[in-house]
Design a protein around this motif. Structure first.
Motif, PDB file in Angstrom:
ATOM      1  N   THR A   1       0.815  -1.215   0.000  1.00  0.00           N
ATOM      2  CA  THR A   1       0.000   0.000   0.000  1.00  0.00           C
ATOM      3  C   THR A   1       0.850   1.267   0.000  1.00  0.00           C
ATOM      4  O   THR A   1       0.561   2.210  -0.729  1.00  0.00           O
ATOM      5  CB  THR A   1      -0.939   0.016   1.222  1.00  0.00           C
ATOM      6  OG1 THR A   1      -1.764  -1.150   1.179  1.00  0.00           O
ATOM      7  CG2 THR A   1      -1.820   1.254   1.231  1.00  0.00           C
ATOM      8  N   TYR A   2       1.914   1.295   0.809  1.00  0.00           N
ATOM      9  CA  TYR A   2       2.643   2.546   1.032  1.00  0.00           C
ATOM     10  C   TYR A   2       4.047   2.592   0.438  1.00  0.00           C
ATOM     11  O   TYR A   2       4.607   3.682   0.302  1.00  0.00           O
ATOM     12  CB  TYR A   2       2.704   2.852   2.534  1.00  0.00           C
ATOM     13  CG  TYR A   2       1.342   3.043   3.121  1.00  0.00           C
ATOM     14  CD1 TYR A   2       0.574   4.156   2.803  1.00  0.00           C
ATOM     15  CD2 TYR A   2       0.793   2.094   3.972  1.00  0.00           C
ATOM     16  CE1 TYR A   2      -0.697   4.325   3.329  1.00  0.00           C
ATOM     17  CE2 TYR A   2      -0.478   2.260   4.506  1.00  0.00           C
ATOM     18  CZ  TYR A   2      -1.214   3.369   4.180  1.00  0.00           C
ATOM     19  OH  TYR A   2      -2.470   3.529   4.695  1.00  0.00           O
TER      20      TYR A   2
ATOM     21  N   ASP B   1      -5.315   6.685   9.737  1.00  0.00           N
ATOM     22  CA  ASP B   1      -6.701   6.849   9.292  1.00  0.00           C
ATOM     23  C   ASP B   1      -7.117   5.746   8.326  1.00  0.00           C
ATOM     24  O   ASP B   1      -8.197   5.171   8.454  1.00  0.00           O
ATOM     25  CB  ASP B   1      -6.904   8.211   8.625  1.00  0.00           C
ATOM     26  CG  ASP B   1      -6.904   9.354   9.623  1.00  0.00           C
ATOM     27  OD1 ASP B   1      -7.034   9.089  10.835  1.00  0.00           O
ATOM     28  OD2 ASP B   1      -6.775  10.508   9.189  1.00  0.00           O
ATOM     29  N   GLU B   2      -6.256   5.459   7.386  1.00  0.00           N
ATOM     30  CA  GLU B   2      -6.586   4.469   6.358  1.00  0.00           C
ATOM     31  C   GLU B   2      -6.262   3.046   6.810  1.00  0.00           C
ATOM     32  O   GLU B   2      -7.078   2.139   6.673  1.00  0.00           O
ATOM     33  CB  GLU B   2      -5.803   4.793   5.082  1.00  0.00           C
ATOM     34  CG  GLU B   2      -6.095   3.893   3.917  1.00  0.00           C
ATOM     35  CD  GLU B   2      -5.316   4.299   2.679  1.00  0.00           C
ATOM     36  OE1 GLU B   2      -4.905   3.394   1.943  1.00  0.00           O
ATOM     37  OE2 GLU B   2      -5.122   5.502   2.462  1.00  0.00           O
ATOM     38  N   PHE B   3      -5.077   2.835   7.366  1.00  0.00           N
ATOM     39  CA  PHE B   3      -4.625   1.469   7.604  1.00  0.00           C
ATOM     40  C   PHE B   3      -5.178   0.853   8.888  1.00  0.00           C
ATOM     41  O   PHE B   3      -5.200  -0.373   9.018  1.00  0.00           O
ATOM     42  CB  PHE B   3      -3.089   1.388   7.590  1.00  0.00           C
ATOM     43  CG  PHE B   3      -2.581   0.022   7.244  1.00  0.00           C
ATOM     44  CD1 PHE B   3      -2.637  -0.447   5.938  1.00  0.00           C
ATOM     45  CD2 PHE B   3      -2.085  -0.818   8.226  1.00  0.00           C
ATOM     46  CE1 PHE B   3      -2.199  -1.722   5.617  1.00  0.00           C
ATOM     47  CE2 PHE B   3      -1.635  -2.095   7.913  1.00  0.00           C
ATOM     48  CZ  PHE B   3      -1.691  -2.548   6.603  1.00  0.00           C
TER      49      PHE B   3
ATOM     50  N   ARG C   1      -8.166   0.585   9.619  1.00  0.00           N
ATOM     51  CA  ARG C   1      -9.304  -0.238   9.181  1.00  0.00           C
ATOM     52  C   ARG C   1      -8.842  -1.601   8.686  1.00  0.00           C
ATOM     53  O   ARG C   1      -9.478  -2.623   8.942  1.00  0.00           O
ATOM     54  CB  ARG C   1     -10.094   0.489   8.094  1.00  0.00           C
ATOM     55  CG  ARG C   1     -10.893   1.661   8.610  1.00  0.00           C
ATOM     56  CD  ARG C   1     -11.763   2.242   7.509  1.00  0.00           C
ATOM     57  NE  ARG C   1     -10.957   2.893   6.473  1.00  0.00           N
ATOM     58  CZ  ARG C   1     -10.760   4.201   6.410  1.00  0.00           C
ATOM     59  NH1 ARG C   1     -11.323   4.995   7.292  1.00  0.00           N
ATOM     60  NH2 ARG C   1     -10.027   4.718   5.461  1.00  0.00           N
TER      61      ARG C   1
END
Length: 155
Positions: free
Chosen positions: A90-91, A105-107, A109
């Protein structure tokens, strides 16, 4: 739920974390991050009361989870490997310069979803899943052999 807390960090900088229950896991995890020696890749576990903190460090990225002591090692380390791969995919190189909680915030979840999967879904344990599949194959093969024998009535 077997896996109750998880985080991803670069050194002692936490990039994302998730907790499924109210505990002091975050504080203990930070102490562990500070005490992990060197930058070498490692797979280690630390016990704290009835919980085990499992740690996987690869290429400077640390993935940590807290599981209850009944979870064993196989499932938590499968979880850590999965999270490491998802995070890097992802990053990519952005983890090298990310601020503390920059991916939270995103990860968080993703951490939550995977904690639930590895805690509750029987398919998360590959070895038990394969044993079940092999058992089913054996049962099917046996039934294919037995069925013709039972239906054959002779001359």
């Amino acid at each position: 739920m077997a896996i109750l807390f998880s985080l991803v960090a670069r050194g002692s900088v936490v990039l994302a974390e998730c907790s499924a229950t109210a505990t002091n896991a975050s504080a203990i995890a930070r102490q562990i991050l500070d005490k992990i020696p060197g930058n070498n890749d490692s797979h280690v576990s630390y016990s704290q009361d009835r919980y085990i903190f499992h740690v996987k460090r690869t290429d400077g990225l640390t993935v940590l989870c807290m599981a209850d002591d009944t979870a064993g090692r196989r499932i938590p380390f499968a979880f850590l490997e999965d999270i490491h791969q998802r995070f890097v995919k992802t990053y990519g190189r952005a983890v090298l310069s990310a601020q503390a909680y920059g991916m939270n915030d995103e990860f968080s979840r993703v951490l939550s979803q995977q904690m639930e999967y590895y805690s509750d879904d029987p398919n998360a344990d590959r070895i038990n899943r394969i044993k079940g599949e092999m058992s089913q194959v054996g049962f099917t093969a046996l039934s294919l052999l037995v069925k013709p024998v039972l239906t054959f009535h002779g001359c």
